[in-house]
Design a protein around this motif. Structure first.
Motif, PDB file in Angstrom:
ATOM      1  N   CYS A  16      -1.033   0.927  -0.585  1.00  0.00           N
ATOM      2  CA  CYS A  16      -0.090   0.487   0.449  1.00  0.00           C
ATOM      3  C   CYS A  16      -0.053   1.436   1.642  1.00  0.00           C
ATOM      4  CB  CYS A  16       1.320   0.386  -0.132  1.00  0.00           C
ATOM      5  SG  CYS A  16       1.520  -0.894  -1.380  1.00  0.00           S
ATOM      6  N   SER A  31       1.026  -5.623   3.434  1.00  0.00           N
ATOM      7  CA  SER A  31       0.023  -6.153   2.505  1.00  0.00           C
ATOM      8  C   SER A  31       0.630  -6.508   1.151  1.00  0.00           C
ATOM      9  CB  SER A  31      -1.113  -5.141   2.304  1.00  0.00           C
ATOM     10  OG  SER A  31      -1.779  -4.879   3.526  1.00  0.00           O
ATOM     11  N   CYS A  32       1.460  -5.615   0.625  1.00  0.00           N
ATOM     12  CA  CYS A  32       2.002  -5.799  -0.730  1.00  0.00           C
ATOM     13  C   CYS A  32       3.461  -6.244  -0.760  1.00  0.00           C
ATOM     14  CB  CYS A  32       1.859  -4.507  -1.536  1.00  0.00           C
ATOM     15  SG  CYS A  32       0.162  -3.908  -1.671  1.00  0.00           S
TER      16      CYS A  32
END
Length: 255
Positions: free
Chosen positions: A92, A124-125
């Motif tokens: 991350c 992204s996460c």
């Protein structure tokens, strides 16, 4: 058993910590901040708790404030890093945002508390961290270095204060007998604040509500609670000032 994936290795965090420490310890006497454009913010210090107008979480000690508007910011929120990496989430990249993205309620992955203001977010996460949680120290040691707490992403044992598992990150003693949720550290201070009590009551709360046994275990419980309070005032509440930790240490010695 020791789990490398859970423990935040201080060496991995060294660059980010050094950069943050350099920024935080500059202690500029006055700054301009995008969240309060009408006035400049002045560096201030108080042992009275305050509500940070950036992340909306509790704070204590060092801060940047506007006395005209009763506006306060943690030092972490006043001079944030634009982005950071965290060893718990090696894939991350966390970016500083002034408010949570989207319309769905979001929660901090460290303390499991709602996000209402400033945060670090990974696009992204989808992971999120309060600014103070993102900067939690990986190792906390007592004055005699006999009690050490290590930061873990997850632990299998129950929390020393609430008796529950889960709830995000925890500090675990090096002897592996005691665990304390990051969220519980903050709650100890919040409860004391609302009840109009001082920091000493937080130490006593940690001792009386804990699950320690008799004799030496009670003494160890008090030592652990004292270190936990130091974590609260120096990390979870956003102030690395050693003075507060020293005050708490003296209170623990008299408990």
């Amino acid at each position: 058993m020791y789990n490398k994936s859970n423990f935040q290795n201080p060496k991995h965090q060294k660059h980010d910590d050094d950069e943050h420490e350099t920024t935080a310890t500059k202690k500029l006497s006055e700054i301009s901040h995008f969240s309060h454009k009408q006035h400049k913010l002045t560096f201030d210090y108080s042992e009275s708790p305050f509500q940070c107008d950036g992340c909306k979480e509790l704070g204590i000690g060092s801060r940047y404030s506007c006395s005209l508007c009763d506006f306060d910011l943690h030092t972490h929120c006043s001079i944030p890093s634009p982005s950071l990496f965290h060893p718990f989430y090696p894939k991350c990249s966390f970016h500083f945002l002034s408010h949570p993205p989207g319309d769905t309620p979001r929660y901090c992955n460290a303390c499991q508390k709602p996000l209402k203001g400033f945060l670090y977010h990974c696009f992204s996460c989808g992971f999120d961290l309060h600014p103070c949680c993102a900067k939690l120290p990986t190792v906390i040691a007592g004055d005699n270095n006999e009690v050490r707490l290590l930061l873990y992403r997850t632990v299998r044992s129950a929390c020393h204060r609430c008796g529950q598992k889960g709830r995000g990150w925890s500090y675990r003693s090096s002897c592996k007998r005691y665990n304390l949720h990051v969220a519980c550290v903050r709650e100890m201070v919040v409860e004391s604040w609302h009840e109009g009590k001082g920091l000493k009551s937080v130490v006593e709360s940690g001792c009386h509500k804990g699950r320690g046994g008799k004799g030496g275990r009670v003494k160890r419980c008090c030592e652990f609670a004292g270190v936990a309070v130091q974590v609260a005032v120096s990390a979870v509440l956003g102030d690395p000032t050693a003075l507060i930790a020293g005050i708490v240490g003296s209170l623990v010695s008299r408990t």
